[in-house]
Design a protein around this motif. Structure first.
Motif, PDB file in Angstrom:
ATOM      1  N   GLY A   1       0.777  -1.240   0.000  1.00 33.60           N
ATOM      2  CA  GLY A   1       0.000   0.000   0.000  1.00 33.60           C
ATOM      3  C   GLY A   1       0.800   1.277   0.000  1.00 33.60           C
ATOM      4  N   GLY A   2       2.107   1.208  -0.385  1.00 30.54           N
ATOM      5  CA  GLY A   2       2.962   2.372  -0.216  1.00 30.54           C
ATOM      6  C   GLY A   2       3.296   3.170  -1.453  1.00 30.54           C
TER       7      GLY A   2
ATOM      8  N   LEU B   1     -10.940   3.866  -5.769  1.00 35.70           N
ATOM      9  CA  LEU B   1     -10.720   2.832  -6.772  1.00 35.70           C
ATOM     10  C   LEU B   1     -10.241   1.551  -6.104  1.00 35.70           C
ATOM     11  N   LYS B   2     -10.838   0.438  -6.459  1.00 35.28           N
ATOM     12  CA  LYS B   2     -10.337  -0.854  -6.006  1.00 35.28           C
ATOM     13  C   LYS B   2      -9.120  -1.207  -6.842  1.00 35.28           C
TER      14      LYS B   2
ATOM     15  N   ALA C   1      -4.429   7.859 -14.465  1.00 34.39           N
ATOM     16  CA  ALA C   1      -5.783   7.313 -14.602  1.00 34.39           C
ATOM     17  C   ALA C   1      -6.566   7.475 -13.311  1.00 34.39           C
ATOM     18  N   ALA C   2      -5.912   7.246 -12.184  1.00 33.60           N
ATOM     19  CA  ALA C   2      -6.587   7.423 -10.894  1.00 33.60           C
ATOM     20  C   ALA C   2      -6.978   8.885 -10.686  1.00 33.60           C
ATOM     21  N   LEU C   3      -6.079   9.793 -11.027  1.00 29.26           N
ATOM     22  CA  LEU C   3      -6.340  11.217 -10.812  1.00 29.26           C
ATOM     23  C   LEU C   3      -7.471  11.736 -11.694  1.00 29.26           C
TER      24      LEU C   3
ATOM     25  N   PHE D   1      -3.410   7.289  -4.439  1.00 27.80           N
ATOM     26  CA  PHE D   1      -4.451   7.905  -5.257  1.00 27.80           C
ATOM     27  C   PHE D   1      -5.696   7.015  -5.339  1.00 27.80           C
ATOM     28  N   CYS D   2      -5.503   5.716  -5.403  1.00 24.28           N
ATOM     29  CA  CYS D   2      -6.671   4.822  -5.436  1.00 24.28           C
ATOM     30  C   CYS D   2      -7.465   4.925  -4.133  1.00 24.28           C
TER      31      CYS D   2
END
Length: 349
Positions: free
Chosen positions: A93-94, A106-107, A320-322, A100-101
């Motif tokens: 998770g780092g 976002l999964k 894409a996340a942003l 951003f997810c």
């Protein structure tokens, strides 16, 4: 292998009328209006219902990871071992994409498409096609059967999210050296000189850039007679993660899902996907224009208008996340913004 339906343009006039009757001057929301139109074409079906709602349901980020034989030859600032190290970072998770997810809701699914060494972890999906590709300036990256297997893996990944109620897939990648195959794919698909396509990737110096250009020129010369169709382009020049991103684009478009393309590497996959199934372009949203040389030409060839331009060159799906809040804004104004009639506001246009 994939059958992608075109979107329905028969409702364009009614959709545009609804957008134009929102309490704003015509076109005042700029590209958000075009984005709302695109999403409506995908989601509204064949009969216009003015009360129908657009929706982003259970959005998911798929990050595809793989290693590349050409990375051993001085085209990157980092060794291939960093691919696995970054996948471990994703799993804990780092990384930027994790941050951003989490922020955007976002999964995240991380998929090992073929790192040098496997890593068994519950947070990483095993869709391995091998232990890294072959060096593309010496031999084909993989055989055509491997490309086909990659497409099957991608279909399975998309199907899992679709079955869970997802209608929005974002694509990212991780692979040391993967701007090299992406540049080669761009040169092959757009019939350009390699020098127009090759950039600095993660930030290589002038000497490494010269090596990268030379090796990719060798690759193009080696495979010139065998890259007459998109599947062969992937087999000769691609990466395991690029193959599975291409398959994911096609599989998601087949399911009438929206697909958000990240940066340079993901866009190379989009080039191939659109060449294989032209209709899939109607389902693609381009998140941003990368700082990587060549990305603007790729986007122009796809007639794509990226949502963001932030100088990004990280990959991972970060752009894409942003972009998700912008996509959600297009959905929300279409659904929630009052019309002139309902708001009692004079339409002076």
């Amino acid at each position: 292998m994939f059958a992608v339906d075109p979107v329905n343009h028969q409702l364009d006039e009614q959709i545009q009328h609804k957008i134009d009757q929102k309490t704003k001057p015509l076109g005042a929301l700029g590209e958000l209006e075009s984005l709302a139109m695109q999403i409506a074409r995908v989601q509204l079906g064949d009969t216009f219902d003015p009360t129908a709602q657009l929706a982003i349901n259970k959005p998911a980020m798929l990050v595809f990871a793989g290693d590349h034989g050409i990375a051993k030859h001085g085209v990157s600032i980092a060794p291939s071992e960093v691919t696995k190290q970054m996948v471990m970072n994703f799993a804990s998770g780092g990384a930027a994409v994790n941050v951003f997810c989490r922020q955007m809701g976002l999964k995240l699914e991380v998929i090992d498409c073929g790192m040098l060494t496997p890593w068994d972890h519950p947070s990483v999906t095993n869709h391995r096609l091998g232990s890294g590709t072959q060096a593309i300036h010496q031999q084909p990256a993989m055989d055509r059967q491997t490309v086909e297997q990659g497409f099957l893996f991608a279909r399975d990944a998309v199907q899992r999210h679709f079955d869970a109620g997802c209608n929005f897939i974002a694509l990212g990648e991780m692979g040391i050296g993967n701007t090299s195959p992406a540049s080669a794919i761009m040169a092959a698909m757009l019939h350009l000189d390699v020098k127009e396509c090759v950039g600095r990737g993660t930030g290589i110096d002038d000497e490494s850039l010269s090596i990268k250009r030379e090796l990719l020129s060798q690759a193009m010369d080696l495979h010139q007679e065998n890259i007459s169709d998109p599947m062969n382009v992937l087999a000769c020049l691609g990466g395991f993660e690029i193959v599975q991103m291409t398959g994911a684009i096609l599989a998601a478009a087949e399911k009438k899902m929206l697909v958000v393309i990240d940066g340079f590497i993901a866009t190379s996959a989009a080039l191939v996907a659109v060449a294989l199934q032209e209709n899939c372009k109607d389902y693609l949203i381009y998140a941003h224009q990368s700082d990587e040389q060549g990305h603007q030409k790729m986007l122009q060839s796809l007639q794509a208008s990226p949502l963001l331009s932030l100088g990004l060159r990280l990959g991972e799906g970060t752009g894409a996340a942003l972009s998700l809040p912008i996509v959600q804004a297009a959905v929300n104004f279409y659904n929630e913004m009052a019309s002139f009639e309902h708001a009692g506001v004079s339409n002076v246009v």
